[in-house]
Structures are given as structure tokens and as C-alpha cells.
Design a protein around this motif. Structure first.
Motif, PDB file in Angstrom:
ATOM      1  N   VAL A 177      37.479  41.138  26.777  1.00 27.67           N
ATOM      2  CA  VAL A 177      37.264  40.342  25.570  1.00 27.67           C
ATOM      3  C   VAL A 177      38.187  39.131  25.576  1.00 27.67           C
ATOM      4  CG1 VAL A 177      36.517  42.328  24.224  1.00 27.67           C
ATOM      5  CG2 VAL A 177      38.942  41.658  24.201  1.00 27.67           C
ATOM      6  N   VAL A 178      37.744  38.083  24.887  1.00 30.87           N
ATOM      7  CA  VAL A 178      38.511  36.847  24.763  1.00 30.87           C
ATOM      8  C   VAL A 178      39.033  36.758  23.332  1.00 30.87           C
ATOM      9  CG1 VAL A 178      38.465  34.330  24.955  1.00 30.87           C
ATOM     10  CG2 VAL A 178      37.038  35.734  26.461  1.00 30.87           C
ATOM     11  N   ALA A 179      40.303  36.465  23.178  1.00 35.35           N
ATOM     12  CA  ALA A 179      40.901  36.388  21.851  1.00 35.35           C
ATOM     13  C   ALA A 179      41.809  35.165  21.746  1.00 35.35           C
ATOM     14  CB  ALA A 179      41.694  37.666  21.539  1.00 35.35           C
ATOM     15  N   VAL A 180      42.052  34.744  20.510  1.00 35.80           N
ATOM     16  CA  VAL A 180      42.871  33.557  20.246  1.00 35.80           C
ATOM     17  C   VAL A 180      43.948  33.896  19.229  1.00 35.80           C
ATOM     18  CG1 VAL A 180      42.871  31.229  19.260  1.00 35.80           C
ATOM     19  CG2 VAL A 180      41.010  31.935  20.767  1.00 35.80           C
ATOM     20  N   ALA A 217      55.798  33.739  20.116  1.00 32.14           N
ATOM     21  CA  ALA A 217      56.044  35.163  20.335  1.00 32.14           C
ATOM     22  C   ALA A 217      54.798  35.894  20.826  1.00 32.14           C
ATOM     23  CB  ALA A 217      56.542  35.808  19.042  1.00 32.14           C
ATOM     24  N   GLU A 218      53.617  35.335  20.569  1.00 37.03           N
ATOM     25  CA  GLU A 218      52.384  36.009  20.977  1.00 37.03           C
ATOM     26  C   GLU A 218      52.174  35.974  22.484  1.00 37.03           C
ATOM     27  OE1 GLU A 218      50.744  37.864  18.952  1.00 37.03           O
ATOM     28  OE2 GLU A 218      52.017  37.219  17.277  1.00 37.03           O
ATOM     29  N   GLY A 219      52.836  35.067  23.174  1.00 41.39           N
ATOM     30  CA  GLY A 219      52.700  35.049  24.629  1.00 41.39           C
ATOM     31  C   GLY A 219      53.269  36.305  25.264  1.00 41.39           C
ATOM     32  N   VAL A 220      54.493  36.637  24.893  1.00 36.08           N
ATOM     33  CA  VAL A 220      55.112  37.862  25.400  1.00 36.08           C
ATOM     34  C   VAL A 220      54.352  39.083  24.906  1.00 36.08           C
ATOM     35  CG1 VAL A 220      57.176  39.304  25.305  1.00 36.08           C
ATOM     36  CG2 VAL A 220      57.393  36.836  25.686  1.00 36.08           C
ATOM     37  N   ARG A 221      53.941  39.052  23.635  1.00 38.93           N
ATOM     38  CA  ARG A 221      53.202  40.193  23.089  1.00 38.93           C
ATOM     39  C   ARG A 221      51.909  40.428  23.860  1.00 38.93           C
ATOM     40  NH1 ARG A 221      51.685  40.806  16.729  1.00 38.93           N
ATOM     41  NH2 ARG A 221      53.942  41.004  16.629  1.00 38.93           N
ATOM     42  N   PRO A 269      46.636  43.246  17.713  1.00 34.48           N
ATOM     43  CA  PRO A 269      47.202  43.071  16.370  1.00 34.48           C
ATOM     44  C   PRO A 269      46.428  42.007  15.603  1.00 34.48           C
ATOM     45  CG  PRO A 269      48.587  42.019  18.021  1.00 34.48           C
ATOM     46  CD  PRO A 269      47.538  42.784  18.774  1.00 34.48           C
ATOM     47  N   ALA A 270      46.676  41.927  14.313  1.00 33.18           N
ATOM     48  CA  ALA A 270      45.940  41.002  13.448  1.00 33.18           C
ATOM     49  C   ALA A 270      46.167  39.545  13.822  1.00 33.18           C
ATOM     50  CB  ALA A 270      46.341  41.236  11.991  1.00 33.18           C
ATOM     51  N   SER A 271      47.238  39.265  14.541  1.00 31.46           N
ATOM     52  CA  SER A 271      47.540  37.888  14.941  1.00 31.46           C
ATOM     53  C   SER A 271      46.581  37.364  16.007  1.00 31.46           C
ATOM     54  CB  SER A 271      48.979  37.792  15.448  1.00 31.46           C
ATOM     55  OG  SER A 271      49.238  38.801  16.414  1.00 31.46           O
TER      56      SER A 271
END
Length: 322
Positions: free
Chosen positions: A165-168, A208-212, A291-293
Motif C-alpha cells: 500500500v501507498v501512504a502519505v 519524525a515520520e521518516g524514522v517511524r 498510525p493515524a499520521s
């Protein structure tokens, strides 16, 4: 004694005065083992590998001093490089800056620019470790960002596979809407329109989403700097797959929608092709609980290219030589 208002310029300070003024405004993070003041800086690399990205910003092409404050230019220049590091799944540690400035540039503008660099780095957990300054007819910024992978493999553009899946994460279309408003000279008389213009001047990458994403098992990732369709096209090509997007699931922010209504345009076009928001787009195995982000916006299948509405719309987005 000045009869008129005195403006101190960088020419009044001289090269070494400029360097001293800049470095005096820059605190250093723990990752910087040796900061400004020597022939080179020294940055800690606990992982043993260093992620590096560099970008060039030229006045009149990437920013306008009559549209953006010096502080905004500094924030934006740092953000677009730090976002590239985050897109590799790395933690940003520092930036170094090559700065070309006119001799008649007010020192107050230089201070604002420096503060912008400093504050954007602080958001990402990094710092300005050094750089160089020279005289130039225009303001020219060359920024190099460094990052640490923390023992993880880098998340490249080449790992997407059918079935994923692709997410943003982050905003899409805001900066493009703001640029369109400024370019049209439209009145910016509401909070929503002001937010769109602010997004063009100062992006907000989800560092922070890169590491996550890397920790969640992302197989491919990049920074959305030139438009989602064009950037995902790089993932599709590098991975040898096709990416299909579902435009009905995209969240169109209020500032984007209001700006589109003001200018009589389709907001989804900005979401799909607008650049400079520096959101992150990533590909994940289907079993990963996001996650919701992160918002799922499409899927990976066999084939090539990027499809929207089941057809290829072209890349759109930004290309310096197109």
C-alpha cells in the motif's frame, strides 16, 4: 551621527564579521563534535554511515525577498534538505550552508535568515554545523544536510512490490495553493488563505515520520518536493512497479479548498502535482498497521507508471528544465 535611518549592511561587517555574526546565533547539538570556527566541522556518526543530501536555492527562482521574510527563507531552505534525510529513514543531525549574499544586504536580513536555519534545525533535532560565505549579486543558498540511520537500513525508492500500500504523512497542496495566490496577486483576507501562503513560505515536513516509517517496515519512501505524481513516478520506475492512486481518499485541507475556490481551480490538482510541502510518501506491506499520521492513498500493482482514476494523467509537478 545619522540624520536618516542607518542600515548596517553585510558589507559594513566584512567577511569575517559576517561569519562571526552568523556563528554567534547558532547553538550546537550533541551530534556536532566540532562546530564552526575550524577548517571543517566534525559530526558524530554512531551508525558508521552518514546520509547526505544537498540543495541549491537561488533568489528569484526558489524564493522572492518581497514574498518571504529572511526568517522564512532560512526555515524553508533547511526544511527541504532535512526532509530528504528523513525520507531515507534517518534522523537529521546537522546542516552546513554555503551562502552567497550581496554586499548591500542588511545585516538584519542576515540575522533573520540565520535564525530561520537555527529554528528549523531545532524542530528536526539538528543544528547548523558550519558553512561558507561569499559575495554574490543575488542571495544564493547551498544547503547540505546530514543524518544518522541508527543501525537501520536506508529506505530507498526501489523497494516497492505488488500487493503493498501507498501512504502519505504530512500536508499536500498547501504550498502550491499559497504560491498560486501570491502569483495571482489575490487578496489574502482570511485565515485559510493566510495559512496557504504561510505554507509556501515555510513548509512543515513530518520529520519524525521518516524514522517511524522505517521502524514500521516501509519498503520505499521519498520526500514529496516536486509533486506527488512525479515523485511517486520515481518510486514506480526504481521499483519496476505500477502505483494506482485513489483520488477519493485524499484529504483536501481547508486552505487548499478555499484558495482553489478563490482562483477558480481544482484543489485536487494541487494535491496531486503541487510541490514544496515536503510531505513523506511511503510504501508499506499490507499487514502493517499504520498510525493515524499516515493516510493510505493507493496501492502497488504489476506494471509501470502512476495511475489516477485508472488512467495515467502525466507527471505534473516541478522540473527545473521543463
Amino acid at each position: 551621527m545619522c540624520v536618516r535611518r542607518c542600515v548596517i549592511t553585510v558589507g559594513d561587517l566584512g567577511e569575517f564579521g559576517v561569519v562571526t555574526r552568523i556563528t554567534g546565533r547558532l547553538p550546537q547539538s550533541a551530534a556536532v563534535m566540532l562546530g564552526p570556527g575550524d577548517d571543517a566541522a566534525m559530526i558524530g556518526a554512531p551508525d558508521g554511515r552518514v546520509v547526505v543530501s544537498t540543495d541549491l536555492l537561488i533568489e528569484g527562482r526558489h524564493f522572492r525577498r518581497d514574498w518571504s521574510s529572511a526568517y522564512d527563507v532560512g526555515r524553508k531552505a533547511a526544511a527541504q534538505n532535512l526532509a530528504d534525510v528523513a525520507a531515507m529513514g534517518a534522523t537529521p543531525t546537522s546542516i552546513v550552508v554555503g551562502l552567497g549574499i550581496p554586499a548591500d544586504l542588511p545585516v538584519a536580513w542576515l540575522d533573520g535568515l540565520t535564525d530561520g536555519f537555527r529554528d528549523e534545525c531545532a524542530v528536526a533535532g539538528a543544528s547548523v554545523a558550519g558553512g561558507d560565505v561569499t559575495r554574490c549579486d543575488l542571495v544564493v543558498l547551498g544547503v547540505t544536510a546530514l543524518g544518522d540511520l541508527g543501525g537501520r537500513p536506508p529506505v530507498t525508492r526501489a523497494g516497492a512490490a505488488p500487493g503493498q500500500v501507498v501512504a502519505v504523512a504530512g500536508r499536500l497542496g498547501y504550498a502550491a495553493a499559497g504560491l498560486a495566490l501570491l502569483d495571482a496577486g489575490a487578496p489574502v483576507d482570511s485565515a485559510a488563505l493566510q495559512e496557504a501562503v504561510a505554507a509556501h513560505r515555510r513548509p512543515c515536513p513530518p520529520y519524525a515520520e521518516g524514522v517511524r516509517a522505517a521502524e514500521l517496515g516501509a519498503s520505499a519512501m521519498l520526500d514529496v518536493s516536486d509533486g506527488l505524481l512525479q515523485d511517486l513516478g520515481h518510486v514506480a520506475k526504481a521499483s519496476g512497479v505500477r502505483i494506482e492512486l485513489d483520488p477519493q481518499v485524499f484529504a483536501v485541507g481547508e486552505p487548499v479548498a478555499v484558495a482553489a475556490k478563490e482562483l477558480g481551480l481544482d484543489p485536487l490538482e494541487w494535491v496531486l502535482t503541487g510541490g514544496e510541502d515536503h510531505a513523506l510518501a511511503a510504501v508499506f506491506p499490507p499487514e502493517v498497521r499504520l498510525p493515524a499520521s499516515w493516510q493510505i492513498v493507493g496501492r502497488v500493482v504489476e506494471g509501470e507508471g502512476v495511475l489516477v482514476y485508472g488512467r495515467e494523467l502525466g507527471q505534473g509537478g516541478w522540473d527545473h528544465f521543463r
